[in-house]
Design an enzyme around this catalytic site. Structure first.
Site, PDB file in Angstrom:
ATOM      1  N   ASP A 294      -2.601   1.790  -4.999  1.00  0.00           N
ATOM      2  CA  ASP A 294      -1.550   2.501  -4.277  1.00  0.00           C
ATOM      3  C   ASP A 294      -0.706   1.447  -3.540  1.00  0.00           C
ATOM      4  O   ASP A 294      -1.064   0.258  -3.466  1.00  0.00           O
ATOM      5  CB  ASP A 294      -2.119   3.552  -3.316  1.00  0.00           C
ATOM      6  CG  ASP A 294      -1.083   4.642  -3.014  1.00  0.00           C
ATOM      7  OD1 ASP A 294       0.132   4.396  -3.212  1.00  0.00           O
ATOM      8  OD2 ASP A 294      -1.468   5.738  -2.582  1.00  0.00           O
ATOM      9  N   TRP A 295       0.376   1.895  -3.007  1.00  0.00           N
ATOM     10  CA  TRP A 295       1.386   1.014  -2.393  1.00  0.00           C
ATOM     11  C   TRP A 295       0.758   0.113  -1.306  1.00  0.00           C
ATOM     12  O   TRP A 295       0.318   0.601  -0.262  1.00  0.00           O
ATOM     13  CB  TRP A 295       2.482   1.885  -1.792  1.00  0.00           C
ATOM     14  CG  TRP A 295       3.615   1.167  -1.136  1.00  0.00           C
ATOM     15  CD1 TRP A 295       3.541   0.310  -0.070  1.00  0.00           C
ATOM     16  CD2 TRP A 295       4.993   1.235  -1.495  1.00  0.00           C
ATOM     17  NE1 TRP A 295       4.786  -0.146   0.251  1.00  0.00           N
ATOM     18  CE2 TRP A 295       5.707   0.415  -0.606  1.00  0.00           C
ATOM     19  CE3 TRP A 295       5.717   1.924  -2.476  1.00  0.00           C
ATOM     20  CZ2 TRP A 295       7.091   0.250  -0.657  1.00  0.00           C
ATOM     21  CZ3 TRP A 295       7.099   1.770  -2.524  1.00  0.00           C
ATOM     22  CH2 TRP A 295       7.769   0.932  -1.629  1.00  0.00           C
TER      23      TRP A 295
END
Ligand code: NOJ
Length: 743
Positions: free
Chosen positions: A283-284
């Protein structure tokens, strides 16, 4: 010289591979590309940046991205939308030494050009065909805009309505969640990745993100293996089995180990046990965030931990870009790990056909053809009305007559536009013109002779009640009031956890003021999560939970309010009576001191100040016609392990005036086992359409597999003994009967 020759050969092979496809398998082609790649170019394939047009996380400004693309330092991007932008960046990739095409990913969460209801609302339809169709449309639309990869479906089990991201998933049930997860994957990937209308699905957030402590986004998760395997992993497994092309790791730590550096989740379960061969993307920023977790000391350790664990692509943390070269040169990471990750990325690029034509998703005519497609809007309207849940309808106030003389439409949602879309919807310059507002939908449905009066009453989320007087006088002039309240679109979603899940602002006071007029009130609640609205539940005649329905909200709401569609939605999260009850879910394990009913308080597991049951139970939702259940019978009362099965039949009768659809739900309880089992678990359901007065007998086949669970050794087994089956239109109001499982 040799090197140049190889590159030239590769480029020719890649570009003309379409014609020569049978000559080499994708694995061979991946291999031939990898032989040409430098270490830096390989690491480039594992590096993903956000484009500069929009951001869905904290921004890192670190130099010109286009130069990095030309240097082969970037393998994929997110937040780059549209043929013009994707083509321009792909052209940069074609200037890199090896011309390896970029992948473009995007959060396609509930539609793209056409906005469908939020995923949690869609789940309330329990209609996997319609959900699959919605994702097929989202895949078709987004792929026409240059997108190869949808960061969807979100399959996190969610039991805590404080968590803002409950809106993105399917709710609290692993069985239904698994069915929907698979449907969404099929929808996105269509007939397969070689087709230009297919996008890669990305199953997220792996894993247990929905169990964040206190419902606070990104928070820690501490969970037993039993719960992980029994409740939280099944939708991921179902999505993997459906062929999902990629997985995304979650932000949370699970039992002390951040998911992005979690070998148990990524290597032991996903790769080894499930034999998953697709891409895993972080994820980011999640690789770098392992430093904040206190799991690694710096970016170098973070990169090593994530790659060791099995995370292929670094979204936005730059840990791979900054540290993998050095780690590899100093032999600090296992030989072969980078190659394995790169091979997985290149394989998908080949499967998508990007090596054959990097611009095959960049077709302006196709992009144009996806604007304002009537068939897509029709699909959105259909799924939207199936997502609406009717919670209360005393005195059959609904459906309203289209000829009602004067209707007052009050509340901050009556004329709102983008709030109908909800969080995670795309924004288009022209979308305000294409969203059907609630006002428009109702005005169009009402007879032209009827008067529709308007007052906003208040805003969604401030303390200003100066509009109440006008709202009250508007209500007083009407025969019936439709009152539309709820959460603004940025009140549920990522980083949108709320400690107080009641109606925001002064909306509850507005409801009370309108109710005091004595006029019949239909309350519409627009939200991304189950809210607490106790006073309204107790006092308002009709309550319709509309969630955030998307582009066709107005039409869908009007269809339901005026009876063109008999509401059939059933909630997939338990609705609490108070925020103090969450997490609340129907498939809980019993305690040693269960409360036999809601009111007993004598040394039982309950609250002294509140009933412990939910306000509305999982699976609940009514329509305009009651459905009566009768004759629940089993073809036999004992079941042998092996190939044995029996039928469980029940007759369902539509006893009302309106034709309609019922979702018949079958639950199971295993009374005694080597680990405590939940008091009820959904094991099957069937949607059935019944004309007014019609009866149908629904037959479920039950076999030993449906009695299985994870035991202490995490073996998926069944144990002999007594079981109860329950059937009904929700998890509370059920008929029941027992059977015995024998060896
Ligand atoms: C963070 C979110 O958790 C994830 O769901 C999303 O796909 C990425 N940002 C990219 O926007």
């Amino acid at each position: 010289m040799i090197r140049y020759f190889l590159i030239a050969t590769y480029c020719a092979t890649a570009l003309f591979a379409g014609a020569q496809a049978p000559r080499k398998t994708i694995a061979q082609r991946v291999d031939s590309v990898m032989k040409l790649m430098t270490l830096e170019e390989k690491i480039g394939q594992l590096n993903q940046y956000s484009g500069d047009w929009s951001h869905t996380g904290p921004i890192t400004a670190d130099g010109d991205k286009q130069t990095q693309i030309r240097n082969g330092q970037l393998g994929s991007m997110l937040n780059v939308v549209g043929v013009e932008h994707t083509r321009m960046l792909q052209e940069q990739a074609m200037k890199s030494r090896l011309k390896i095409p970029l992948l473009f990913g995007q959060d396609v969460i509930h539609g793209f050009r056409t906005t469908f209801p939020i995923p949690l609302a869609q789940a309330c339809s329990w209609d996997t065909d319609e959900i699959e169709r919605a994702e097929r449309i989202a895949g078709t639309e987004s792929s026409a805009y240059g997108i190869h990869w949808a960061f969807s479906p979100m399959v996190d089990i969610a039991r805590d309505a404080r968590w803002g991201r409950v809106m993105e998933g399917s709710g609290e049930d692993p069985y239904l969640g698994s069915k929907i997860a698979a449907a969404r994957v099929r929808g996105f990937q269509g007939k397969g990745l070689g087709n230009t209308d297919a996008v890669m699905a990305c199953v997220k957030h792996y894993a247990a993100y929905g169990a964040a402590v206190g419902g606070r986004d990104y928070n820690d998760v501490d969970m037993s293996d039993l719960s992980l395997w029994q409740y939280y992993l099944p939708p991921f497994k179902a999505a993997a089995d459906a062929g999902a092309a990629s997985f995304m790791t979650s932000f949370n730590a699970l039992n002390g180990i951040p998911a992005t550096g979690n070998r148990y989740l990524l290597r032991d379960i996903l790769r080894k046990l499930w034999k998953y061969t697709g891409i895993v993307v972080s994820d980011w920023g999640a690789i770098g965030e392992m430093i904040n977790h206190g799991f690694v000391a710096d970016g170098k350790e973070a990169a090593k931990a994530a790659l060791d664990a099995g995370c292929d692509i670094d979204m936005e943390s730059r840990s791979y870009k900054n540290h993998l070269t050095e780690l590899a040169r100093n032999k600090k990471i296992k030989a072969g790990l980078i190659d394995e990750a790169v091979a997985r990325v290149l394989t998908k690029k080949f499967e998508l056909g990007l090596f054959d034509d990097p611009f095959r998703f960049c077709n302006q005519a196709r992009e144009k053809s996806q604007e304002n497609v009537q068939a897509h809007k029709d699909a959105a309207r259909s799924l939207s009305r199936k997502s609406i849940v009717l919670l209360k309808n005393e005195n059959n106030l609904l459906p309203l007559s289209k000829k009602t003389k004067t209707v007052a439409f009050i509340g901050p949602f009556a004329k709102s536009v983008r709030d109908n879309l909800g969080f995670w919807s795309m924004e288009w310059p022209d979308d305000t013109a294409t969203i059907v507002t609630q006002w428009q939908g109702i005005r169009q449905a009402l007879s032209p002779e009827s008067q529709l009066l308007y007052a906003e009453g208040c805003h969604i989320n401030d303390q200003d009640s100066s509009g109440f007087a006008q709202a009250v006088s508007t209500a007083e002039q009407a025969d019936v009031v439709i009152l539309s309240v709820g959460e603004a679109r940025d009140m549920s979603g990522e980083a949108k956890s709320r400690s107080n899940i009641q109606l925001p602002g002064v909306q509850e006071q507005l409801i009370k003021a309108i109710h005091a007029t004595g006029k019949p009130v239909v309350l519409l609640i627009n939200a991304g999560r189950p809210l607490v609205f106790t006073w309204a539940s107790d006092n308002i005649t009709a309550i319709v939970y509309t969630w955030w329905l998307g582009s066709e909200a107005g039409h869908a709401i009007a269809d339901v309010l005026f009876g063109d569609y008999n509401p059939s939605g059933k909630i997939t999260m338990s609705f609490p009576r108070s925020g103090g009850q969450v997490p609340i879910y129907y498939n809980y394990r019993n305690t040693g001191r269960p409360a036999p009913n809601d009111s007993t308080l004598f040394y039982v597991s309950g609250y002294i100040d509140l009933l412990h049951s939910p306000r509305y139970p999982f699976g609940y939702g009514i329509g305009y016609s009651p459905f009566q259940y009768s004759g629940f019978t089993l073809s036999k009362s004992s079941l042998r392990k092996g190939k044995d099965s029996f039928s469980a039949s029940v007759t369902v009768t539509n006893t009302g005036r309106y034709d309609g659809e019922e979702t018949v739900q079958l639950y199971l309880r295993d009374h005694t086992a080597s680990v405590a089992r939940p008091v009820k678990e959904l094991i099957q359901y069937r949607k059935v359409w019944l004309k007014s007065g019609e009866s149908k007998t629904i037959v479920f086949m039950v076999d030993e597999k449906q009695c299985r669970f994870y035991n202490q050794q995490l073996a998926y087994i069944s144990e002999p003994g007594k079981f109860t089956l329950f059937v009904g239109g929700n998890s509370r109001d059920v008929m029941e009967t027992t059977f015995e499982l024998v060896q």
